[in-house]
Scaffold this motif. Structure first.
Motif, PDB file in Angstrom:
ATOM      1  N   ALA A 157       0.829  -1.213   0.000  1.00 16.32           N
ATOM      2  CA  ALA A 157       0.000   0.000   0.000  1.00 16.32           C
ATOM      3  C   ALA A 157       0.861   1.259   0.000  1.00 16.32           C
ATOM      4  N   ALA A 158       2.003   1.201   0.684  1.00 14.36           N
ATOM      5  CA  ALA A 158       2.877   2.371   0.774  1.00 14.36           C
ATOM      6  C   ALA A 158       3.375   2.808  -0.596  1.00 14.36           C
ATOM      7  N   GLU A 159       3.537   1.862  -1.510  1.00 10.02           N
ATOM      8  CA  GLU A 159       3.988   2.214  -2.863  1.00 10.02           C
ATOM      9  C   GLU A 159       2.921   3.026  -3.594  1.00 10.02           C
ATOM     10  N   LEU A 160       1.653   2.683  -3.398  1.00  8.13           N
ATOM     11  CA  LEU A 160       0.575   3.449  -4.030  1.00  8.13           C
ATOM     12  C   LEU A 160       0.435   4.817  -3.353  1.00  8.13           C
ATOM     13  N   SER A 161       0.621   4.850  -2.054  1.00 11.49           N
ATOM     14  CA  SER A 161       0.590   6.117  -1.338  1.00 11.49           C
ATOM     15  C   SER A 161       1.680   7.060  -1.844  1.00 11.49           C
ATOM     16  N   GLU A 162       2.855   6.492  -2.103  1.00  8.68           N
ATOM     17  CA  GLU A 162       3.979   7.286  -2.593  1.00  8.68           C
ATOM     18  C   GLU A 162       3.661   7.947  -3.926  1.00  8.68           C
ATOM     19  N   VAL A 163       2.982   7.214  -4.806  1.00 11.39           N
ATOM     20  CA  VAL A 163       2.673   7.726  -6.146  1.00 11.39           C
ATOM     21  C   VAL A 163       1.509   8.715  -6.119  1.00 11.39           C
ATOM     22  N   THR A 164       0.514   8.433  -5.280  1.00  9.21           N
ATOM     23  CA  THR A 164      -0.719   9.236  -5.296  1.00  9.21           C
ATOM     24  C   THR A 164      -0.738  10.359  -4.258  1.00  9.21           C
ATOM     25  N   GLY A 165       0.077  10.229  -3.224  1.00 10.71           N
ATOM     26  CA  GLY A 165       0.024  11.198  -2.139  1.00 10.71           C
ATOM     27  C   GLY A 165      -1.107  10.945  -1.156  1.00 10.71           C
TER      28      GLY A 165
END
Length: 204
Positions: A58-66
């Protein structure tokens, strides 16, 4: 509904359950690739299991989307007691009758752990709670585990629990897409690793 990336226990075909196993380097790369694709769907919210493998995905998607990630232990994988840590072959050899009963669709506490219906009881309400907070036509990404995703999809679609096994498994870092249909939830994509394509035809 997005499954976490690869772990060492996945490679060994070892039952993870609630054991907190980290992603491999390959698993991290899978999550980064998938995150770039899922970000193009412009998600509005992310909720994830608090186990390392799902949280790191999930952290990888958070990194991309903010977007922030809400973590919820109710999205953890099925607790499977003494099965956890065993390989697929060891489970068959040591718990053959229990394994066979589970495969027949009988309610089984695998390894003395949770029933699949109990997993759905805890996970499906979390998905619904977060989905209800979305803007109109919004998108929620739920980052969880193969068994939990399958049981949650089965519950949301209103399938009898004996038939949840008919939903095939999810590969590492693949996802299933659910949406609202005229008669409730509808499974639009399953075990996908590419972006959804419009359905053109008579079955939309």
């Amino acid at each position: 509904m997005w499954r976490h990336g690869q772990t060492a226990w996945n490679l060994e075909r070892r039952f993870q359950g609630t054991t907190d196993i980290a992603l491999t380097d390959t698993g991290i790369a899978q999550a980064r690739r998938a995150a770039r694709l899922l970000a193009s769907l412009k998600p509005d919210a992310i909720v994830a299991s608090d186990l390392k493998r799902a949280a790191a995905t999930a952290a990888e998607l958070s990194e991309v989307t903010g977007l922030p990630v809400a973590h919820d232990e109710a999205l953890r994988e099925t607790y499977a007691g003494v099965w956890q840590g065993l390989t697929h072959q060891e489970i068959i050899e040591r718990h053959h009758e229990q394994y066979a009963a589970w495969k027949r669709g009988e309610p089984v506490r695998r390894g003395g752990g949770e029933l699949e219906t109990e997993v759905a009881d805890r996970a499906a309400p979390v998905v619904l709670e977060h989905a209800e907070k979305l803007p109109e036509d919004g998108t929620l990404v739920v980052v969880s585990h193969g068994g939990t995703i399958r049981t949650t999809i089965g519950r949301l679609l209103g399938l009898d629990s004996r038939h949840w096994e008919s939903l095939g498994g999810l590969s590492n870092c693949c996802w299933s897409v659910l949406g609202e249909g005229a008669r409730g939830w509808r499974l639009l994509e399953h075990n996908a690793g590419t972006l959804p394509e419009p359905v053109l035809g008579d079955d939309t």
